[in-house]
Design a protein around this motif. Structure first.
Motif, short mmCIF file in Angstrom:
data_model
loop_
_atom_site.label_atom_id
_atom_site.label_comp_id
_atom_site.label_asym_id
_atom_site.label_seq_id
_atom_site.Cartn_x
_atom_site.Cartn_y
_atom_site.Cartn_z
N ALA A 196 -23.55 -37.25 -30.41
CA ALA A 196 -22.34 -37.72 -29.77
C ALA A 196 -21.55 -38.57 -30.78
O ALA A 196 -22.03 -38.81 -31.90
CB ALA A 196 -22.68 -38.53 -28.54
N ASP A 197 -20.35 -39.04 -30.40
CA ASP A 197 -19.54 -39.85 -31.32
C ASP A 197 -20.36 -40.99 -31.89
O ASP A 197 -21.14 -41.61 -31.18
CB ASP A 197 -18.37 -40.50 -30.57
N THR A 200 -20.61 -44.14 -29.96
CA THR A 200 -21.32 -44.25 -28.71
C THR A 200 -22.78 -43.85 -28.79
O THR A 200 -23.57 -44.21 -27.92
CB THR A 200 -20.66 -43.34 -27.66
N CYS A 244 -19.24 -45.86 -17.09
CA CYS A 244 -19.42 -44.46 -17.54
C CYS A 244 -18.97 -43.49 -16.45
O CYS A 244 -18.34 -42.46 -16.75
CB CYS A 244 -20.88 -44.22 -17.94
N GLY A 247 -15.48 -42.85 -16.56
CA GLY A 247 -15.04 -42.09 -17.73
C GLY A 247 -14.48 -42.97 -18.83
O GLY A 247 -13.93 -42.48 -19.81
N GLY A 250 -18.55 -42.71 -22.60
CA GLY A 250 -19.39 -41.53 -22.36
C GLY A 250 -20.78 -41.95 -21.86
O GLY A 250 -21.22 -43.08 -22.11
N TYR A 251 -21.47 -41.03 -21.21
CA TYR A 251 -22.80 -41.36 -20.68
C TYR A 251 -23.83 -41.75 -21.74
O TYR A 251 -24.76 -42.50 -21.43
CB TYR A 251 -23.32 -40.22 -19.79
N CYS A 253 -23.52 -43.92 -23.68
CA CYS A 253 -23.37 -45.38 -23.80
C CYS A 253 -24.01 -46.13 -22.63
O CYS A 253 -24.05 -47.36 -22.63
CB CYS A 253 -21.90 -45.78 -23.82
#
Ligand SMILES: Cc1cc2nc3c(=O)[nH]c(=O)nc-3n(C[C@H](O)[C@H](O)[C@H](O)COP(=O)(O)OP(=O)(O)OC[C@H]3O[C@@H](n4cnc5c(N)ncnc54)[C@H](O)[C@@H]3O)c2cc1C
Length: 331
Positions: A196-197, A200, A244, A247, A250-251, A253
């Protein structure tokens, strides 16, 4: 049947994941409680030399590394196949791994193959010798279940963020043995793992986590949280489940029982009420700072420092004063 403890290491991109060292700390504790002996580590990967040596050097434990060319990234089917075959001959008392998405994926299937008990999400141990039981938080941490295996082998998944990755005792180095078992994935193959990013994805590895709760008010106020996090080296932004669900983050996180369990050196909870499902995921942090405008917020019960303020006023002012006094350098 032996009284051995086996740890299955978790790794990514050729490096041992920090959670593995927590499982090793847990296994040493289990060894003291049950007088089990010895502890050894299994590692499964396509390239095993470097991570196996890293483990043996850092922990002083023997490592059996299984080279599986067919497994460029994690594959649960191959894990179960290779581990079940190896452990069926070894008959250990305990097989310990991390209660991560990987551990949760293969541990139950492995237990079935070994006709072993499977005790998941273990936080701690109680009792000694044959009376040793595994303590597992349940109902979102409201009660703690105590479980004892009745089978000769038990597969245990260890909750991350609870056991400090202790230094190895003495200067001994473990031995590395490399095996190449024949293993083939018949029903599934891994196509790779996409991170993921960077912003995050790495809350599990961060030294400092700044976490946002619904109290930040609106998504745009995440800027304050990100700026606060940017003051610290090796920091990450995280959030409560509500943040989360909305929104805003992201999840990956999300911190808590249905998110990630974290134990950074510093956890700054901003506008988080302190619901038990959130606290379960961060209470192992070394130092906790909570910012909340409600002085009776439950988060203050686990905080080392509580700041009763409106965070949207406090955080920008804190950053302004910090930058003016420290010259804006990373701390
Ligand atoms: C099965 C289940 C699993 C769950 N799993 C998780 C999980 O993994 N992680 C998780 O986080 N939650 C989880 N939850 C949800 C959890 O119960 C809570 O609802 C959630 O943690 C609350 O999020 P919050 O603290 O951000 O929001 P809220 O509870 O709404 O709290 C917001 C806080 O912000 C404070 N505040 C408001 N404005 C300001 C301001 N301007 N300045 C300072 N403070 C302010 C308020 O006083 C309040 O304390 C789960 C729930 C269930 C039922």
């Amino acid at each position: 049947m032996t009284s051995a403890i086996v740890i299955v290491a978790e790794h990514a991109e050729g490096r041992i994941k920090p959670v593995t060292y927590e499982v090793i700390a847990f296994a040493r504790k289990l060894q003291r409680h049950t007088s089990s002996s010895p502890i050894s580590i299994l590692l499964l990967a396509d390239e095993v030399e470097n991570p196996a040596q890293e483990l043996a050097d850092r922990c002083g434990l023997d490592v059996t590394a299984m080279r599986i060319p067919a497994m460029q990234s994690y594959n649960g089917e191959l894990y179960v196949q290779v581990l079940a075959e190896f452990l069926a001959d070894m008959h250990p008392a305990f097989v310990c791994t991390a209660h991560t998405s990987q551990g949760q994926d293969y541990a139950p299937a492995l237990a079935v193959k070994l006709s072993a008990a499977c005790i998941t999400g273990v936080g701690d141990l109680i009792g000694q010798g044959k009376e040793t039981a595994f303590a597992r938080p349940t109902y979102g941490g409201k009660v703690i279940a105590h479980l004892q295996p009745t089978s000769p082998t038990a597969v245990i998944t260890v909750q991350p963020g609870i056991h400090n990755a202790a230094a190895k005792p003495g200067n001994t180095k473990g031995n590395v043995t490399i095996l190449t078992p024949s293993a083939q994935n018949r029903r599934s193959r891994s196509l790779g793992i996409k991170q993921a990013d960077a912003d995050t994805a790495r809350i599990g590895d961060a030294s400092v986590i700044v976490a946002a709760g619904r109290g930040i008010g609106e998504e745009d106020n995440l800027d304050n949280i990100r700026q606060l996090a940017a003051l610290f080296a090796k920091s990450a932004v995280a959030g409560s489940r509500i943040v989360c669900d909305l929104g805003w983050l992201g999840y990956p996180c999300q911190v808590g029982v249905t998110g990630t369990t974290v134990s950074p050196q510093l956890y700054i909870a901003c506008g988080i009420s302190g619901a038990v499902q959130h606290v379960m995921g961060m209470q192992g942090s070394e130092f906790i700072v909570a910012i909340n405008k409600d002085p009776s917020a439950a988060i203050f019960q686990v905080a080392d420092i509580g700041i009763v303020e409106d965070l949207n006023a406090f955080i920008p002012e804190f950053i302004r004063v910090y930058n003016s006094e420290k010259g804006g350098q990373n701390g």
